[in-house]
Design an enzyme around this catalytic site. Sequence first.
Site, PDB file in Angstrom:
ATOM      1  N   ASP A  74      33.649 102.163  28.391  1.00 60.90           N
ATOM      2  CA  ASP A  74      34.436 101.817  29.574  1.00 60.90           C
ATOM      3  C   ASP A  74      34.435 102.979  30.558  1.00 60.90           C
ATOM      4  O   ASP A  74      34.264 104.146  30.173  1.00 60.90           O
ATOM      5  CB  ASP A  74      35.861 101.420  29.201  1.00 60.90           C
ATOM      6  CG  ASP A  74      36.648 102.533  28.534  1.00 60.90           C
ATOM      7  OD1 ASP A  74      36.080 103.208  27.654  1.00 60.90           O
ATOM      8  OD2 ASP A  74      37.830 102.739  28.874  1.00 60.90           O
ATOM      9  N   ASP A 105      30.456 110.371  32.073  1.00 54.63           N
ATOM     10  CA  ASP A 105      31.610 110.048  31.235  1.00 54.63           C
ATOM     11  C   ASP A 105      31.660 108.551  30.937  1.00 54.63           C
ATOM     12  O   ASP A 105      32.256 107.783  31.693  1.00 54.63           O
ATOM     13  CB  ASP A 105      32.886 110.507  31.940  1.00 54.63           C
ATOM     14  CG  ASP A 105      34.123 110.368  31.091  1.00 54.63           C
ATOM     15  OD1 ASP A 105      33.998 110.194  29.875  1.00 54.63           O
ATOM     16  OD2 ASP A 105      35.233 110.439  31.656  1.00 54.63           O
ATOM     17  N   GLU A 138      38.929 103.734  26.243  1.00 59.37           N
ATOM     18  CA  GLU A 138      39.288 105.149  26.242  1.00 59.37           C
ATOM     19  C   GLU A 138      39.914 105.560  27.561  1.00 59.37           C
ATOM     20  O   GLU A 138      40.828 106.391  27.587  1.00 59.37           O
ATOM     21  CB  GLU A 138      38.036 105.997  25.975  1.00 59.37           C
ATOM     22  CG  GLU A 138      38.333 107.440  25.562  1.00 59.37           C
ATOM     23  CD  GLU A 138      38.535 108.380  26.738  1.00 59.37           C
ATOM     24  OE1 GLU A 138      39.100 109.473  26.538  1.00 59.37           O
ATOM     25  OE2 GLU A 138      38.135 108.036  27.880  1.00 59.37           O
ATOM     26  N   GLU A 167      32.080 113.157  24.045  1.00 63.69           N
ATOM     27  CA  GLU A 167      32.608 113.364  25.397  1.00 63.69           C
ATOM     28  C   GLU A 167      31.951 114.577  26.058  1.00 63.69           C
ATOM     29  O   GLU A 167      31.513 115.513  25.372  1.00 63.69           O
ATOM     30  CB  GLU A 167      34.120 113.606  25.341  1.00 63.69           C
ATOM     31  CG  GLU A 167      34.956 112.389  25.016  1.00 63.69           C
ATOM     32  CD  GLU A 167      35.216 111.522  26.234  1.00 63.69           C
ATOM     33  OE1 GLU A 167      34.668 111.811  27.319  1.00 63.69           O
ATOM     34  OE2 GLU A 167      35.981 110.550  26.088  1.00 63.69           O
TER      35      GLU A 167
END
Length: 383
Positions: A74, A105, A138, A167
Site C-alpha cells: 500500500d 516506500d 502499513e 523498509e
Amino acid sequence: MTFAPLDPVRLTADLIRCPSVTPAEGGALVLLQSVLKGAGFDCQRVDRNGIPNLFARWGEKGAAKTFGFNGHTDVVPVGDAAAWTHDPFGAEIVDGWLWGRGATDMKSGVAAFVAAAVDFVTQTPPDGAVILTITGDEEGAGRDGTRAILDWMEAQGEAMSVCLVGEPTCPDTLGDMMKIGRRGSMTGYFTAEGVQGHSAYPHRAKNPLHALVALLDRLTEWPLDGGTAHFDASTLQITTIDCGNPANNVIPARASATVNIRFNDAHTGNSLSDWLATHAEAVETETGVKIGLRCEISGESFVTPPGDFVALVADAVQAETGRRPDLSTSGGTSDARFVKNHCPVVEFGLVGRTMHQVDERVELAQIAALKAVYGRILARYFA
C-alpha cells in the site's frame, strides 16, 4: 525445471502500476501471489476487515530454520497529480530512475525480496523454509495488516525464526544504515472544560486555554530523558492547540491540545500515559479547569540486540555495498513493532529520500543491489 532470474526492476514497475493507495489492494497482492505460486510458494490471502494481506511460504511448515521477510504494497495518496513530472502510477524509467508512487516506500523493497527469495529457493533450495508476509495496511491504521497476518500465523502454527523488514533505512547511500529497533510512539489528546465569559471580566470565567498553556509548559519544561544505550533521547512535541473561538472578546468554554511522544526503552506507553495524567491532574487542581486525557499508543520501543542475526545482515550489506551499516533505532514506526513480538527482527532497505513526496523515484541500480543483499542474506542464513 529451470527458472530465469526474476527481474526486481520489472516487478517494481509492475507493482507501481497497481494503484494500491491505502486501503485499496489495486492488484498488487494478486500480482505477487501469481509470481510466488509459480515459484512453488504456498500462498494464502489473510484479509481482515476489508484489509488485503498475503502470506507465502516455501518449504515445510514448522521447519527448524525459517527466514521471514515483511513489507507492504500500500502507498500514500499522490497529492496533486498535476505536480508530478511523470504519471505517479506510470512507472516510467528515465535516465536510470524509476518514477512513481511507492517506488521507494516500498514496492522496490518488496520486489527485491520477492525476487531474491524466488531465485534462492528455485536455484539453491535450502534446508528450511522462507516466509513472506506482505500487507496492504502499513500506511494506514495498521490494525488489520501485519498484525492480522501474525494473528493468523499463530492460529495456524506458522512461525518465522527471524524476520527482515524491507523498509527504506538508508539516509544517503545504500548500505549506510540498518534498523535494529524503533522508538515507541504515542499521542496524548487533552480536553479542557472551563467557563465561558467576557474577556473584560475574567474573574467570572475559567479560561481553559490558560490551563492548557500551563500544562503544556510543564510537559515541555524538562527533557524526558538523556537517551539510553541504543536510543537517542525521547521527545515530546505539541502538535496542535484548538478552541474554535471566532471572537476576540470571549473567553472560550472548551479547548483542546495534542502532544506526540517518541520514546525510548526508558519508558513504556503506559508509564508515559500515567505521567501525562499526573501533570493534567495537578493543573486541574491548580486552575479549577477540568482536564480530560485520552492516549493512543501506536507502538512500544524495542531493540534487537546486536548478535548473530544482526551481524549476519550487516555482513551481507557490507559484502554487497562496501559499507558497514550503522545500527540505528532512529525514525518513525514501522511494522517491525508488531513482528518483534513474534521473532527477532531488523530492517534494511533503500535510501528513503523521496518517500511520500511528489516525484517519488528510485535509482534502478539500487533495486538490483538490494536484491543482491537479500540474496546474500538468505544464502548465509541457510549455509
